[in-house]
Design an enzyme around this catalytic site. Structure first.
Site, PDB file in Angstrom:
ATOM      1  CG  HIS A   1      -1.762   1.161   1.429  1.00  0.00           C
ATOM      2  ND1 HIS A   1      -3.127   1.140   1.239  1.00  0.00           N
ATOM      3  CD2 HIS A   1      -1.477   2.442   1.818  1.00  0.00           C
ATOM      4  CE1 HIS A   1      -3.624   2.343   1.490  1.00  0.00           C
ATOM      5  NE2 HIS A   1      -2.643   3.146   1.846  1.00  0.00           N
ATOM      6  CD  GLU A   2       1.653   3.564   3.802  1.00  0.00           C
ATOM      7  OE1 GLU A   2       1.815   4.623   3.133  1.00  0.00           O
ATOM      8  OE2 GLU A   2       0.695   3.399   4.569  1.00  0.00           O
TER       9      GLU A   2
ATOM     10  CG  HIS B   1       0.401   6.297  -0.738  1.00  0.00           C
ATOM     11  ND1 HIS B   1      -0.709   6.929  -1.250  1.00  0.00           N
ATOM     12  CD2 HIS B   1      -0.019   5.667   0.389  1.00  0.00           C
ATOM     13  CE1 HIS B   1      -1.756   6.689  -0.470  1.00  0.00           C
ATOM     14  NE2 HIS B   1      -1.361   5.926   0.531  1.00  0.00           N
TER      15      HIS B   1
ATOM     16  CD  GLU C   1      -4.947   6.985   0.840  1.00  0.00           C
ATOM     17  OE1 GLU C   1      -4.770   5.748   0.813  1.00  0.00           O
ATOM     18  OE2 GLU C   1      -4.392   7.717   1.674  1.00  0.00           O
TER      19      GLU C   1
ATOM     20  CG  HIS D   1      -7.001   8.623  10.183  1.00  0.00           C
ATOM     21  ND1 HIS D   1      -6.560   7.467  10.800  1.00  0.00           N
ATOM     22  CD2 HIS D   1      -6.526   8.580   8.917  1.00  0.00           C
ATOM     23  CE1 HIS D   1      -5.854   6.755   9.945  1.00  0.00           C
ATOM     24  NE2 HIS D   1      -5.805   7.402   8.798  1.00  0.00           N
TER      25      HIS D   1
END
Length: 529
Positions: free
Chosen positions: A323-324, A327, A352, A449
């Site tokens: 995932h990272e 990005h 995202e 968040h």
């Protein structure tokens, strides 16, 4: 009025210098937990606020935006639009904005340094996760779940104060509240957003109820309890935002003896995207006082891209690193000839989308064969169950995302209401989880968040929708049933998504890539129907 270049060029140089210094200080603060770096970060952010708070500059900027010459030069006009998005929230009182930055950084630092107290000793988030995934004693699970919420009690009052300060600043900038201002600056239409969310709620309600019923039946066997006795701590994640391991789908063992970093590097190279340089600059493993979460940061929009992680050899961290780095490759392959302000993704939701597209692959049987050494026959046996598991994961995430978006929407509209009660009403509505009897704690504030990345969660949901759109787009482009081990996959993403950067709005980028705007139909087709 000054010439456009005499106005724009010096300000962009200042923005680039301060933003780069701010990113470096943030990286140091979150990798070390040292307060001196937090103070540096606060200082650079306050310098940016002072830059963007100039009333004279803002008036000149609005004039240039209305100027016919600016509108004819698309790259220039887009820079002015993005610059205006920085000036708008910084027009309110400078002391107020400085107070907001200070409080945000204090809360972020609190999360960075905080370690849960469990059985009289500090333990990490990873250890809490291990308990909730593996422990069968309900009493121990309950203690771990309650411990995971300790940080909420510590920061809740400051988060509420911060919400009120943000609302005050937004009203000074001409908006109803901070939520409305944030959507405007993110180029999201509130009516369109909540129309999509209502569609997702409608389409997922019954499938989620059925899937959770099956999951709860599994939990009754695992913990030897009745359905009525199932409580929040019986799920494998403190917020029930992740799918728990299923009885016949245990993915963690496939990664137990693997080098997750090397797998990630090899996978991206196989689709034509090089992440070697990003990984070399990254900070990937657990350490005291280090931020326990994961993120990717583009330090300077010129190639200094880094990932913070706390890797353990399990499927969750394998998915998280993919995932990272999703990005990361987006940032890396943006056209470097673009002006500084345009060397970013088209939107948070588009980056995202790429991250989620990559993170899903740990539940793809073909990917498991290629990169986790799962035998072909075993992968075929698991195929249908993995498909069902990914669908369950998506259902669970969407319903959790609906909790977050609706909570923030209501919180910013009325921060003085009973937020503890609001939180649990939404958890019960969307996640079908019972509130523990008599519990009245600020569990919502334990989600980082809400304090430090406000009005962000809708981008995760929209990103999942776009990731499904990308899935079908790439398969159609390659005229194949797989995009793994094909350098044409990376080439397509670079050409259609990464390279344009922020030179056009996100909705135009998507239309250019596949001929239509964001459409939840693809997500529903892939995971719900």
């Amino acid at each position: 009025m000054p010439s456009i270049n005499s106005f724009l060029n010096p300000r962009l140089r200042q923005v680039e210098s301060l933003a780069t210094a701010s990113s470096k200080a943030y990286w140091q603060a979150t990798t070390t937990g040292e307060e001196k770096y937090e103070k540096q970060y606060i200082g650079y952010r306050q310098d940016l606020i002072r830059l963007f708070s100039s009333k004279e500059d803002y008036e000149a900027l609005k004039e240039w935006l209305a100027h016919e010459t600016s509108q004819q030069d698309l790259l220039l006009y887009r820079q002015l639009v993005l610059l205006e998005h920085e000036y708008i929230p910084n027009q309110p009182d400078a002391a107020l904005l400085s107070d907001i930055v200070r409080k945000e950084s204090e809360i972020e630092g609190e999360f960075t340094r905080f370690r849960v107290s469990f059985n009289g000793r500090p333990i990490s988030d990873n250890e809490i996760q291990d308990i909730l995934q593996n422990e069968t004693d309900s009493a121990i699970r309950r203690k771990a779940w309650e411990a995971s919420k300790q940080i909420g009690f510590q920061v809740a009052e400051r988060v509420i104060e911060l919400v009120k300060l943000r609302n005050r600043a937004a009203r000074e900038a001409g908006f109803k509240n901070y939520y409305a201002m944030s959507l405007h600056l993110q180029e999201l239409d509130e009516k369109d957003l909540f129309s999509i969310l209502a569609k997702l709620e409608e389409e997922t309600t019954e499938p989620f109820r059925q899937a959770k019923q099956k999951l709860d039946e599994q939990l009754t066997r695992t913990f030897n309890i009745s359905v009525d006795e199932i409580m929040p701590w019986h799920y494998a994640d403190p917020f029930f935002q992740e799918a728990p391991p299923l009885e016949n789908v245990q993915l963690d063992p496939y990664f137990k003896e693997k080098n997750i970093v090397e797998i990630t590097k090899r996978f991206f190279a196989d689709i034509g995207l090089d992440v070697e340089d990003i990984l070399q600059r990254s900070d990937l493993f657990e350490r005291p006082n280090k931020n326990q979460h994961a993120y990717c940061i583009d330090i300077d929009h010129s190639g200094d891209i880094r990932v913070l992680a706390n890797i353990r050899n399990n499927e969750w961290w394998m998915s998280t690193l993919l995932h990272e780095l999703g990005h990361g490759v987006y940032d890396k392959y943006i056209d470097r000839t673009l002006p500084y302000l345009l060397r970013t993704p088209a939107h948070t939701l588009t980056t995202e989308a790429i991250a989620m597209f990559m993170g899903r692959l740990t539940k793809n049987p073909e990917w498991l064969v290629l990169y986790a050494d799962v035998p072909q026959q075993e992968a075929e046996r698991l195929g249908q169950e993995l498909k069902a598991y990914l669908s369950l994961s998506m259902l669970i995430f969407v319903r959790w995302g609906l909790v977050m978006v609706h909570f923030e929407h209501e919180m910013y509209h009325n921060p003085d209401q009973d937020l503890n009660a609001l939180w649990w009403s939404l958890v019960e509505r969307f996640q079908l989880i019972k509130k523990p009897d008599g519990r009245n704690e600020p569990d919502w504030a334990a989600k980082i968040h809400i304090g430090t990345a406000p009005v962000y969660y809708q981008n995760y949901i929209l990103g999942e929708l776009m990731a499904s759109q990308l899935h079908f787009m790439i398969l159609d482009e390659l005229r194949n049933d797989s995009y793994l081990k094909k350098k044409s996959t990376g080439a397509y993403l670079i050409r259609r998504i990464f390279h344009p950067g922020a030179q056009i709005p996100w909705y135009e980028l998507l239309k250019n890539a596949n001929g239509e705007g964001l459409n939840p139909h693809y997500f529903i087709q892939q995971f719900i129907k």
